[in-house]
Design an enzyme around this catalytic site. Structure first.
Site, PDB file in Angstrom:
ATOM      1  N   CYS A 238       0.835  -1.214   0.000  1.00 29.72           N
ATOM      2  CA  CYS A 238       0.000   0.000   0.000  1.00 29.72           C
ATOM      3  C   CYS A 238       0.866   1.259   0.000  1.00 29.72           C
ATOM      4  O   CYS A 238       2.034   1.230   0.415  1.00 29.72           O
ATOM      5  CB  CYS A 238      -0.877   0.039   1.243  1.00 29.72           C
ATOM      6  SG  CYS A 238      -2.117  -1.255   1.324  1.00 29.72           S
TER       7      CYS A 238
ATOM      8  N   GLU B 261       0.713   3.804   1.958  1.00 23.40           N
ATOM      9  CA  GLU B 261       1.134   4.228   3.298  1.00 23.40           C
ATOM     10  C   GLU B 261       2.415   3.514   3.720  1.00 23.40           C
ATOM     11  O   GLU B 261       3.355   4.124   4.233  1.00 23.40           O
ATOM     12  CB  GLU B 261       0.036   3.914   4.323  1.00 23.40           C
ATOM     13  CG  GLU B 261      -1.262   4.654   4.101  1.00 23.40           C
ATOM     14  CD  GLU B 261      -2.249   3.901   3.201  1.00 23.40           C
ATOM     15  OE1 GLU B 261      -1.816   3.231   2.249  1.00 23.40           O
ATOM     16  OE2 GLU B 261      -3.458   4.000   3.462  1.00 23.40           O
TER      17      GLU B 261
ATOM     18  N   CYS C  39      -5.633   0.653   5.400  1.00 18.56           N
ATOM     19  CA  CYS C  39      -6.114  -0.708   5.682  1.00 18.56           C
ATOM     20  C   CYS C  39      -5.581  -1.180   7.028  1.00 18.56           C
ATOM     21  O   CYS C  39      -4.721  -0.540   7.647  1.00 18.56           O
ATOM     22  CB  CYS C  39      -5.690  -1.652   4.561  1.00 18.56           C
ATOM     23  SG  CYS C  39      -3.955  -2.159   4.669  1.00 18.56           S
TER      24      CYS C  39
ATOM     25  N   CYS D  73      -1.805  -1.646   7.285  1.00 17.91           N
ATOM     26  CA  CYS D  73      -1.088  -0.356   7.370  1.00 17.91           C
ATOM     27  C   CYS D  73      -1.257   0.274   8.750  1.00 17.91           C
ATOM     28  O   CYS D  73      -0.318   0.865   9.284  1.00 17.91           O
ATOM     29  CB  CYS D  73      -1.566   0.606   6.290  1.00 17.91           C
ATOM     30  SG  CYS D  73      -0.968   0.138   4.654  1.00 17.91           S
TER      31      CYS D  73
HETATM   32  N1  THU Z   1      -4.381   0.373  -1.012  1.00 17.69           N
HETATM   33  C1  THU Z   1      -3.509   1.315  -0.543  1.00 17.69           C
HETATM   34  O1  THU Z   1      -2.503   1.614  -1.181  1.00 17.69           O
HETATM   35  N2  THU Z   1      -3.794   1.915   0.632  1.00 17.69           N
HETATM   36  C2  THU Z   1      -4.930   1.714   1.341  1.00 17.69           C
HETATM   37  O2  THU Z   1      -5.103   2.302   2.388  1.00 17.69           O
HETATM   38  C3  THU Z   1      -5.949   0.790   0.848  1.00 17.69           C
HETATM   39  C4  THU Z   1      -5.544  -0.070  -0.283  1.00 17.69           C
HETATM   40  C5  THU Z   1      -4.113  -0.244  -2.324  1.00 17.69           C
HETATM   41  C6  THU Z   1      -3.639  -1.661  -2.310  1.00 17.69           C
HETATM   42  C7  THU Z   1      -4.078  -2.136  -3.687  1.00 17.69           C
HETATM   43  O3  THU Z   1      -3.091  -1.775  -4.635  1.00 17.69           O
HETATM   44  C8  THU Z   1      -5.319  -1.333  -3.982  1.00 17.69           C
HETATM   45  O4  THU Z   1      -5.304  -0.239  -3.081  1.00 17.69           O
HETATM   46  C9  THU Z   1      -6.620  -2.101  -3.840  1.00 17.69           C
HETATM   47  O5  THU Z   1      -6.672  -2.750  -2.612  1.00 17.69           O
END
Ligand code: THU
Length: 130
Positions: A53, A55, A85, A88
């Site tokens: 992610c 973050e 999420c 994170c």
């Molecule tokens: N994702 C993030 O980068 N940060 C979040 O807080 C939620 C999810 C990304 C992971 C993945 O590449 C996409 O969003 C879908 O889950």
């Protein structure tokens, strides 16, 4: 730094996201206590579980550059609001529950909260316990 200003830095970096599978792009801007901003994006992988992610990308970049003290993180995405999420939240907790977390669909509709609010009773291991 004003939440809007930090959020704008997340928006600026979001096009660098590598999200060919979900098409859900995320940008993060992490503010250190001494005023530095370190950005991150989500980086997906064909082995979907290997995806990182935005973050965590920002945190890993920052830690690997010697930063340890963080004030705030702003998160944006290309479709509504992306709250960090669960993985994170736990990852960020390692570096302090007082982190300010800023999220929202655009800079005029931001919610400003803290990691403590997002992850109450988070898991911490005493250092040297294992
Ligand atoms: N994702 C993030 O980068 N940060 C979040 O807080 C939620 C999810 C990304 C992971 C993945 O590449 C996409 O969003 C879908 O889950």
């Amino acid at each position: 730094m004003d939440p809007k200003e930090l959020y704008r830095k997340a928006v600026e970096t979001m096009p660098k996201a590598y999200a060919p599978f979900s098409n859900f792009t995320v940008g993060a801007a992490l503010l250190t206590r001494d005023g530095r901003v370190i950005t991150g994006v989500n980086v997906e992988n064909s082995s979907l579980g290997a995806t990182i992610c935005a973050e965590r990308t920002a945190f890993v970049k920052a830690i690997s550059e010697g930063e340890r003290d963080f004030e705030a993180i702003a998160v944006c995405c290309n479709d509504g609001t992306a709250w960090p999420c669960g993985i994170c939240r736990q990852f960020m907790l390692e570096f302090g529950e007082d982190l300010t977390v800023i999220a929202g669909p655009d800079e005029d509709n931001l919610t400003v909260t803290t990691l403590k609010e997002l992850l109450p009773h988070g898991f911490r291991l005493e250092k040297g316990e294992l």
